[in-house]
Design an enzyme around this catalytic site. Structure first.
Site, mmCIF file in Angstrom:
data_model
loop_
_atom_site.group_PDB
_atom_site.id
_atom_site.type_symbol
_atom_site.label_atom_id
_atom_site.label_comp_id
_atom_site.label_asym_id
_atom_site.label_seq_id
_atom_site.Cartn_x
_atom_site.Cartn_y
_atom_site.Cartn_z
ATOM 1 N N ARG A 3 0.842 -1.204 0.000
ATOM 2 C CA ARG A 3 0.000 0.000 0.000
ATOM 3 C C ARG A 3 0.873 1.248 0.000
ATOM 4 N NH1 ARG A 3 -2.724 -0.325 5.977
ATOM 5 N NH2 ARG A 3 -3.227 -2.413 5.239
ATOM 6 N N SER A 91 -8.680 0.040 1.291
ATOM 7 C CA SER A 91 -9.334 -0.239 2.563
ATOM 8 C C SER A 91 -9.930 1.044 3.158
ATOM 9 C CB SER A 91 -8.352 -0.914 3.529
ATOM 10 O OG SER A 91 -8.985 -1.309 4.716
ATOM 11 N N HIS A 92 -9.548 1.380 4.392
ATOM 12 C CA HIS A 92 -10.108 2.526 5.101
ATOM 13 C C HIS A 92 -9.219 3.765 4.987
ATOM 14 C CE1 HIS A 92 -7.153 0.691 7.716
ATOM 15 N NE2 HIS A 92 -7.015 1.860 8.307
ATOM 16 N N LYS A 101 -4.138 -6.442 -1.703
ATOM 17 C CA LYS A 101 -4.069 -7.549 -0.755
ATOM 18 C C LYS A 101 -3.995 -8.848 -1.562
ATOM 19 C CE LYS A 101 -6.540 -5.178 2.955
ATOM 20 N NZ LYS A 101 -7.706 -5.153 3.878
ATOM 21 N N ASP A 226 -15.890 -0.768 7.132
ATOM 22 C CA ASP A 226 -14.763 -0.025 6.586
ATOM 23 C C ASP A 226 -14.789 -0.108 5.064
ATOM 24 O OD1 ASP A 226 -13.693 -2.592 6.072
ATOM 25 O OD2 ASP A 226 -11.655 -1.942 6.532
ATOM 26 N N ASP A 228 -13.277 -1.646 2.594
ATOM 27 C CA ASP A 228 -13.331 -2.882 1.817
ATOM 28 C C ASP A 228 -14.088 -3.998 2.537
ATOM 29 O OD1 ASP A 228 -11.332 -3.232 3.744
ATOM 30 O OD2 ASP A 228 -10.082 -4.466 2.436
ATOM 31 N N ASP A 230 -13.851 -5.635 5.318
ATOM 32 C CA ASP A 230 -13.304 -6.715 6.143
ATOM 33 C C ASP A 230 -13.356 -6.372 7.631
ATOM 34 O OD1 ASP A 230 -11.239 -4.862 6.225
ATOM 35 O OD2 ASP A 230 -9.712 -6.193 5.380
ATOM 36 N N ARG A 231 -13.862 -5.157 7.962
ATOM 37 C CA ARG A 231 -14.054 -4.779 9.358
ATOM 38 C C ARG A 231 -15.446 -4.204 9.551
ATOM 39 N NH1 ARG A 231 -11.016 -0.685 11.462
ATOM 40 N NH2 ARG A 231 -10.539 0.264 9.453
ATOM 41 N N LYS A 269 -4.207 -5.754 21.696
ATOM 42 C CA LYS A 269 -4.882 -4.494 22.038
ATOM 43 C C LYS A 269 -6.264 -4.721 22.664
ATOM 44 C CE LYS A 269 -4.312 -2.621 17.847
ATOM 45 N NZ LYS A 269 -4.321 -1.603 16.773
ATOM 46 N N SER A 311 -9.674 -3.592 16.262
ATOM 47 C CA SER A 311 -9.858 -2.730 15.095
ATOM 48 C C SER A 311 -11.138 -3.038 14.319
ATOM 49 C CB SER A 311 -8.664 -2.873 14.147
ATOM 50 O OG SER A 311 -8.613 -4.188 13.623
ATOM 51 N N HIS A 313 -11.640 -6.301 12.768
ATOM 52 C CA HIS A 313 -11.492 -7.557 12.031
ATOM 53 C C HIS A 313 -12.051 -8.691 12.890
ATOM 54 C CE1 HIS A 313 -8.857 -6.286 8.686
ATOM 55 N NE2 HIS A 313 -8.267 -5.477 9.555
ATOM 56 N N ARG A 404 3.230 -0.555 21.336
ATOM 57 C CA ARG A 404 3.675 -1.385 20.217
ATOM 58 C C ARG A 404 3.951 -0.503 19.008
ATOM 59 N NH1 ARG A 404 0.023 -2.445 16.268
ATOM 60 N NH2 ARG A 404 1.178 -4.279 15.595
ATOM 61 N N ALA A 405 4.765 -1.009 18.124
ATOM 62 C CA ALA A 405 5.078 -0.298 16.889
ATOM 63 C C ALA A 405 4.039 -0.662 15.840
ATOM 64 C CB ALA A 405 6.475 -0.673 16.404
ATOM 65 N N SER A 406 3.479 0.333 15.185
ATOM 66 C CA SER A 406 2.540 0.073 14.094
ATOM 67 C C SER A 406 3.227 -0.742 13.006
ATOM 68 C CB SER A 406 2.028 1.385 13.514
ATOM 69 O OG SER A 406 1.334 1.165 12.294
ATOM 70 N N ASN A 407 2.487 -1.722 12.460
ATOM 71 C CA ASN A 407 3.047 -2.538 11.378
ATOM 72 C C ASN A 407 3.178 -1.758 10.074
ATOM 73 O OD1 ASN A 407 3.205 -4.904 12.937
ATOM 74 N ND2 ASN A 407 1.062 -5.401 12.532
ATOM 75 N N THR A 408 2.368 -0.717 9.915
ATOM 76 C CA THR A 408 2.227 -0.095 8.601
ATOM 77 C C THR A 408 2.527 1.399 8.557
ATOM 78 O OG1 THR A 408 -0.143 0.173 9.044
ATOM 79 C CG2 THR A 408 0.534 -1.783 7.799
#
Length: 445
Positions: A3, A91-92, A101, A226, A228, A230-231, A269, A311, A313, A404-408
């Protein structure tokens, strides 16, 4: 996922290369056929076409499913027993963004190493060669049929649906009507510019209109999706928004009646309320890393039937394919609520109330965030019990705090939950004091 910003990170030329690399990955695993779809963003058609050309150039057969929501791509891949699938979707994320994806056979997610492997393949120019064929096939009716055959409402509910002008609006209202719901639509017109609000139900400001409309039309429940689909998010008939981990707690109670002692999967989380409620109903809580691909792999590895993230999902392995699906989650939750004459709010009232913060974001450079979190995990382990499977979930005497560190994205994620507001404030103070040692971190208010 891949992305980024359209025109900067994401271009048709880039996506043609990603399609070639993905096709090469599938071919070298012995695959022959993949599905390809896209969401309703204005930038998606040229990106999908470029990605598809890349896939076809590797000799794969491609099943084009057109405009779809992401769980429909997962369904088509698994249900038709294809060797993989991909959907172009932002996505959102903001209108300026887009992405893709990609999955393996059975809609299994690619690993982080495989995503990095795509980049290595592109850099090496090491692609499979061939000329595949494209066929058109629409999975919509098969998807609707699979859900309507398994989800049965005990009574009709009045449902307000807010799709945020995302692709869910083209699917969810019709499916809910087929199940017997009275559906009132809000922002269900397909418009990839998202003129009313971003389709992200995790953010409270994005469901304010839904809350007002649920009360106004006296709906039994409000569902937000959201971009797409998926949430999903839930608003009860009183206009209260509920986090997805509490929706998961209620779905877990239902599953545990059929599968006593089952494992329920959730991310770091999620609320302690979920952990305690799973145990109280005879289940085994399993905490895992945040990220839809992490949870899907864990569900498959351990044979877990239900999982979710705060979130929104929600993942289904019971009579389904072990994937996240916001529309299926909405159907299953409405089915659960239909079995009782009591209002939707009463189900949530059976769960204890704790004090918590929303997800707080502390900007931090990508090249420093993971090392920082590892240092803080070591620091807090010396003082408190700390879970470090994904960042540091610090167990304080009256609650917990997460770093935590964001994955994205270039930020840290912080969240706090406690038995009182004073406990939350004290945990924030302790964590913020630790973070102040790092001047390159911007603390949220």
């Amino acid at each position: 996922d891949v992305r980024g910003k359209v025109g900067i990170d994401i271009t048709p030329g880039v996506f043609e290369l990603v399609g070639r690399a993905y096709g090469t990955l599938v071919r070298r695993k012995g695959g022959r056929r993949v599905a390809l779809g896209m969401d309703n963003r204005a930038t998606s058609p040229p990106l999908k076409e470029a990605f598809g050309e890349g896939v076809l150039s590797t000799g794969l057969e491609m099943v084009d499913i057109g405009v779809n929501h992401t769980p429909l791509l997962y369904f088509a891949t698994a249900h038709w027993k294809l060797d993989g699938g991909a959907t172009v979707t932002g996505s959102h994320n903001p209108v300026s963004d887009n992405g893709v994806k990609m999955v393996h056979a059975g809609a299994a997610p690619l690993t982080e190493d495989e995503i990095q492997g795509l980049l290595a393949t592109i850099r090496a120019g090491d692609f499979e060669q061939g000329r595949g064929t494209r066929t058109l096939r629409d999975p919509r009716e098969e998807y609707f049929g699979a859900i309507t055959s398994s989800v049965k409402l005990a009574r009709p509910l009045k449902v307000m649906v807010d799709a945020g002008n995302g692709i869910a609006g083209s699917f969810a209202p019709e499916l809910l009507r087929r199940l017997g719901c009275e559906v009132v639509e809000l922002y269900c017109e397909s418009d990839g510019t998202f003129p009313n609000h971003l389709p992200d139900p995790e953010m409270e400001e994005n469901v304010r209109d839904l809350i007002a409309r649920v009360r106004q039309v006296r709906a039994d429940i409000g569902i937000a999706f959201d971009g797409d689909a998926d949430r999903m998010g839930v608003v009860d008939e009183r206009g209260r928004r509920h986090e997805a981990d509490l929706v998961l707690a209620l779905l877990a109670r239902d599953l545990l009646q059929r599968h006593p002692g089952a494992k329920i999967l959730f991310d770091v989380k999620c609320s302690q309320v979920l952990v305690d409620d799973i145990r109280a109903h005879g289940g085994e809580p399993v905490m895992w890393k945040t990220g839809h691909s992490h949870l899907k792999r864990k569900m498959r590895e351990d044979g877990i039937l239900l999982g979710g993230e705060v979130s929104g999902h929600l993942f289904f392995g019971e009579n389904w394919y072990g994937v996240d699906d916001g529309i299926l989650a909405a159907c299953k939750f409405i089915e659960l609520c239909s079995r009782s004459p009591a209002p939707v709010s009463s189900h949530f009232d059976t769960l204890p109330h704790l004090y918590n913060t929303p997800e707080l974001k502390a900007p931090c450079a990508d090249d420093r965030k993971f090392e920082l979190v590892a240092e803080l995990a070591r620091h807090f382990k010396g003082r408190y019990e700390t879970v470090d499977i994904d960042g540091a979930r610090i167990l304080f005497p009256d609650g917990w705090g997460l770093i935590r560190a964001s994955n994205t994205n270039p930020y840290l994620t912080l969240r706090f939950e406690g038995r009182s507001q004073a406990a939350v404030d004290e945990m924030k103070r302790v964590v913020y004091d630790a973070l102040r040692r790092y001047p390159f971190v911007t603390l949220p208010s």
